[in-house]
Motif scaffolding. Structure first.
Motif, mmCIF file in Angstrom:
data_model
loop_
_atom_site.group_PDB
_atom_site.id
_atom_site.type_symbol
_atom_site.label_atom_id
_atom_site.label_comp_id
_atom_site.label_asym_id
_atom_site.label_seq_id
_atom_site.Cartn_x
_atom_site.Cartn_y
_atom_site.Cartn_z
ATOM 1 N N VAL A 179 0.752 -1.258 0.106
ATOM 2 C CA VAL A 179 -0.081 -0.030 0.147
ATOM 3 C C VAL A 179 0.996 1.225 -0.103
ATOM 4 C CG1 VAL A 179 -1.593 1.493 1.372
ATOM 5 C CG2 VAL A 179 -2.103 -1.063 0.972
ATOM 6 N N TRP A 180 1.770 1.442 0.869
ATOM 7 C CA TRP A 180 2.797 2.466 0.878
ATOM 8 C C TRP A 180 3.543 2.596 -0.361
ATOM 9 C CZ3 TRP A 180 1.058 6.436 3.721
ATOM 10 C CH2 TRP A 180 0.108 6.218 4.738
ATOM 11 N N ARG A 181 4.035 1.671 -0.811
ATOM 12 C CA ARG A 181 5.001 1.727 -1.799
ATOM 13 C C ARG A 181 4.137 2.234 -3.043
ATOM 14 N NH1 ARG A 181 7.422 -3.708 -3.935
ATOM 15 N NH2 ARG A 181 5.388 -4.145 -4.111
ATOM 16 N N GLU A 182 3.008 1.938 -3.141
ATOM 17 C CA GLU A 182 2.150 2.614 -4.165
ATOM 18 C C GLU A 182 1.679 4.011 -4.060
ATOM 19 O OE1 GLU A 182 -0.968 2.845 -7.208
ATOM 20 O OE2 GLU A 182 0.759 1.645 -6.988
ATOM 21 N N VAL A 183 1.491 4.345 -2.687
ATOM 22 C CA VAL A 183 1.297 5.620 -2.513
ATOM 23 C C VAL A 183 2.509 6.600 -2.641
ATOM 24 C CG1 VAL A 183 0.848 7.282 -0.745
ATOM 25 C CG2 VAL A 183 -0.536 5.497 -0.888
ATOM 26 N N GLY A 184 3.731 6.124 -2.259
ATOM 27 C CA GLY A 184 4.865 6.660 -2.419
ATOM 28 C C GLY A 184 5.201 6.957 -3.920
ATOM 29 N N GLY A 185 5.124 5.817 -4.750
ATOM 30 C CA GLY A 185 5.009 6.013 -6.202
ATOM 31 C C GLY A 185 4.280 7.113 -6.842
ATOM 32 N N LEU A 186 3.081 7.149 -6.493
ATOM 33 C CA LEU A 186 2.118 8.020 -7.064
ATOM 34 C C LEU A 186 2.457 9.406 -6.655
ATOM 35 C CD1 LEU A 186 -1.063 6.112 -7.142
ATOM 36 C CD2 LEU A 186 0.266 6.452 -8.957
ATOM 37 N N MET A 187 3.144 9.781 -5.434
ATOM 38 C CA MET A 187 3.320 10.897 -4.762
ATOM 39 C C MET A 187 4.899 11.417 -5.627
ATOM 40 S SD MET A 187 2.685 10.841 -0.961
ATOM 41 C CE MET A 187 2.972 12.572 -0.674
ATOM 42 N N GLY A 188 5.275 10.608 -6.591
ATOM 43 C CA GLY A 188 6.592 10.836 -7.189
ATOM 44 C C GLY A 188 7.726 10.870 -6.331
ATOM 45 N N ILE A 189 7.901 9.978 -5.274
ATOM 46 C CA ILE A 189 8.929 9.956 -4.373
ATOM 47 C C ILE A 189 9.850 8.862 -4.818
ATOM 48 C CG2 ILE A 189 9.798 9.131 -2.077
ATOM 49 C CD1 ILE A 189 6.792 10.428 -1.017
ATOM 50 N N GLY A 190 11.019 9.039 -5.105
ATOM 51 C CA GLY A 190 11.973 8.349 -5.583
ATOM 52 C C GLY A 190 12.558 7.432 -4.736
ATOM 53 N N PHE A 191 12.880 6.101 -5.141
ATOM 54 C CA PHE A 191 13.149 4.822 -4.025
ATOM 55 C C PHE A 191 14.350 4.438 -4.739
ATOM 56 C CE2 PHE A 191 8.394 3.779 -4.240
ATOM 57 C CZ PHE A 191 8.302 4.369 -3.094
ATOM 58 N N GLU A 192 15.067 5.081 -5.529
ATOM 59 C CA GLU A 192 16.520 4.818 -5.805
ATOM 60 C C GLU A 192 17.383 4.623 -4.692
ATOM 61 O OE1 GLU A 192 14.889 7.306 -7.071
ATOM 62 O OE2 GLU A 192 14.377 6.723 -8.956
ATOM 63 N N ASP A 193 17.434 5.421 -3.712
ATOM 64 C CA ASP A 193 18.284 5.185 -2.509
ATOM 65 C C ASP A 193 17.837 4.113 -1.450
ATOM 66 O OD1 ASP A 193 20.409 6.628 -1.085
ATOM 67 O OD2 ASP A 193 19.354 7.474 0.249
ATOM 68 N N LEU A 194 16.853 3.387 -1.890
ATOM 69 C CA LEU A 194 16.583 2.331 -1.044
ATOM 70 C C LEU A 194 17.356 1.225 -1.312
ATOM 71 C CD1 LEU A 194 12.646 2.488 -0.380
ATOM 72 C CD2 LEU A 194 14.422 3.364 0.946
ATOM 73 N N ASP A 195 17.654 0.892 -2.833
ATOM 74 C CA ASP A 195 18.274 -0.241 -3.137
ATOM 75 C C ASP A 195 19.578 -0.621 -2.519
ATOM 76 O OD1 ASP A 195 16.424 -0.386 -5.086
ATOM 77 O OD2 ASP A 195 17.344 0.504 -6.789
ATOM 78 N N ARG A 196 20.382 0.200 -2.060
ATOM 79 C CA ARG A 196 21.598 -0.169 -1.337
ATOM 80 C C ARG A 196 21.112 -0.716 0.012
ATOM 81 N NH1 ARG A 196 24.112 4.390 1.325
ATOM 82 N NH2 ARG A 196 22.516 6.351 1.390
ATOM 83 N N PHE A 197 20.121 -0.502 0.476
ATOM 84 C CA PHE A 197 19.918 -1.197 1.700
ATOM 85 C C PHE A 197 18.933 -2.369 1.780
ATOM 86 C CE2 PHE A 197 20.471 3.391 2.576
ATOM 87 C CZ PHE A 197 21.155 3.406 3.620
ATOM 88 N N SER A 198 18.916 -3.148 0.431
ATOM 89 C CA SER A 198 18.264 -4.483 0.301
ATOM 90 C C SER A 198 19.147 -5.396 0.493
ATOM 91 C CB SER A 198 17.652 -4.560 -1.212
ATOM 92 O OG SER A 198 18.669 -4.405 -2.103
ATOM 93 N N LYS A 199 18.811 -6.471 0.812
ATOM 94 C CA LYS A 199 19.872 -7.766 1.084
ATOM 95 C C LYS A 199 20.880 -7.858 -0.145
ATOM 96 C CE LYS A 199 17.160 -9.858 4.815
ATOM 97 N NZ LYS A 199 16.402 -11.204 4.888
ATOM 98 N N ASN A 200 20.163 -7.726 -1.326
ATOM 99 C CA ASN A 200 21.057 -8.087 -2.501
ATOM 100 C C ASN A 200 21.770 -6.998 -2.748
ATOM 101 O OD1 ASN A 200 19.769 -10.455 -2.866
ATOM 102 N ND2 ASN A 200 17.943 -9.856 -4.424
ATOM 103 N N GLY A 201 21.387 -5.728 -2.458
ATOM 104 C CA GLY A 201 22.216 -4.502 -2.715
ATOM 105 C C GLY A 201 23.274 -4.229 -1.789
#
Length: 461
Positions: A214-236
């Motif tokens: 739900v919140w990922r969808e809200v953030g996407g529609l608000m135009g909030i970029g998630f690029e900075d999150l990738d380095r905090f994923s387990k694979n990242g």
């Protein structure tokens, strides 16, 4: 002639209708209570977890044959299903703390100096009236976004209004991208943290996954970029490429948690602007309490802040026994909230007289609350009267008791502005939302496919 029916003798009456006292059936009150109390406690224990267990039958597509959530299947969770689960969390399982956690999620962002200094500069916290209205308007728009079904237009109108209000400051370079992402992270993470710490059970994997969707969808529609999150994923963390298409809401929440902690370590610190904003907000909360309750209420607010926020706001360390005792009562003594007890903070339908929506539960001033006998004289309203705080209907039209229209929510000077721009935003948001709903395959409101314009309320013309 006497037609009165003669009464039977007392002895005959006692024989025909023996006493139903415990002693007549060989049971003492102690024995009865010994049976009833454990039975009631077992019933509470069974019903308390009934909704959690129901997910296995309501959403079997996300579970393995052994009944445990499947990581691979959770990555396929639809927005429609996620919305239903989040509504269970926020309206049925944990309505009290979920609502307050969203308020404090906003409050916690004030501990970031770049956010608190901007709030002071806008003047929105310069007076009691503007400060309480700003907090109410933010909560109203956030609730409109997440509580309305994703296939209805109303939530997108709130999203567009929020985007328009933020857009002025973003264009001026006053709002940092990191602060936008941090604010979103607080709305996504803080309910889970509060529930885990203070409620009668924690959030399950399928519920946490739904929150992420739900919140990922809200953030996407608000135009909030998630690029900075990738380095905090387990694979990242290992330098591997992250497959976004297969990322579940649960995985998104986990990397958001790690990013959130990093951002607070980097940006959250004590500044005078933080303390000023905190004082304004706490004073607002305490105004609705009688003077003899304000000391205890202030400690209660401190409990809910958490250690890091208290330090950033220069707040005293509080006692927390009240919330621990509440958790014990809910788990062992209190029956769960049944469907007829569900409290909707926002009206589902507009008022037939004013054509506007009402806000039904308030923390600060009674903005947009319809004055009824119950809203003016319930126990909470009586406490407010003792402290001299306003209740619904006080002040004439000051608190807009007629309700709100989404295009009017926001600072008074911007009321009703931006309608044409917002209409264009809504059209774009509809197109993007339909793409997401298409992955679910069905338009729940109409029963047809998402692309069926005649049956789906968001069908494109």
């Amino acid at each position: 002639m006497n037609l009165t029916t003669p009464s039977p003798p007392d002895g005959l009456l006692s024989t025909m209708m023996p006493s139903l006292s415990p002693s007549s059936v060989g049971l003492s009150w102690t024995t009865i209570l010994t049976i009833l109390i454990p039975s009631y406690l077992l019933l509470v224990r069974h019903l308390r977890f009934q909704r959690l267990r129901s997910y296995r039958t309501r959403f079997p597509q996300y579970f393995s044959p052994d009944g445990t959530p499947s990581t691979a299947k959770l990555s396929k969770m639809s927005l429609q299903d996620a919305h239903q689960i989040v509504m269970d969390l926020s309206q049925r399982e944990f309505p009290y703390l979920y609502a307050r956690s969203l308020f404090f999620a906003l409050f916690k962002t004030y501990a970031i100096p770049s956010i608190s200094s901007l709030l002071l500069a806008t003047g929105q916290l310069s007076s009691h009236k503007t400060a309480s209205k700003r907090a109410t308007d933010t909560e109203v728009l956030m609730l409109e976004m997440i509580s309305n079904p994703p296939w209805e237009k109303r939530g997108l109108e709130a999203l567009a209004r929020m985007n328009w209000l933020h857009g002025r400051w973003q264009k001026a370079g006053k709002i940092r991208d990191g602060d936008m992402l941090y604010t979103l992270s607080m709305f996504a993470l803080e309910p889970d943290r509060w529930i885990r710490r203070w409620e009668w059970r924690g959030v399950s994997e399928i519920e946490r996954c739904a929150e992420g969707v739900v919140w990922r969808e809200v953030g996407g529609l608000m135009g909030i970029g998630f690029e900075d999150l990738d380095r905090f994923s387990k694979n990242g963390e290992n330098g591997e490429e992250v497959g976004k298409e297969e990322e579940s809401g649960l995985e998104w929440m986990e990397k958001m948690e790690r990013w959130n902690e990093w951002y607070e370590d980097t940006e959250m610190r004590y500044e005078e602007s933080n303390a000023k904003v905190a004082k304004h907000t706490v004073d607002l909360l305490l105004l609705s309490q009688p003077s003899w309750l304000r000391g205890l209420s202030k400690e209660f607010i401190g409990v809910l802040m958490g250690r890091r926020l208290r330090e950033a706001m220069e707040y005293v360390f509080p006692l927390s026994w009240i919330l621990y005792f509440r958790r014990w009562l809910l788990l062992h003594v209190s029956l769960p909230r049944f469907e007829w007890m569900v409290l909707h903070k926002l009206d589902k339908d507009p008022d037939p007289v004013t054509g506007k929506y009402h806000y039904n539960v308030y923390e600060l001033d009674p903005w947009y609350v319809k004055p009824t006998f119950w809203s003016r004289w319930n126990p909470s309203a009586l406490l407010r009267r003792l402290s001299g705080a306003p209740v619904p209907g006080d002040g004439g039209s000051r608190y807009q008791p007629e309700g709100y229209s989404i295009d009017e929510v926001g600072p008074e000077k911007l009321r009703g502005q931006g309608k044409e721009e917002i209409e264009e935003m809504v059209k774009d948001l509809e197109r993007r939302r339909l793409e997401v709903l298409a992955k679910g395959g069905v338009c729940p409101a109409g029963g047809g496919t998402v692309g069926d314009k005649g049956r789906c309320p968001m069908g494109l013309a």
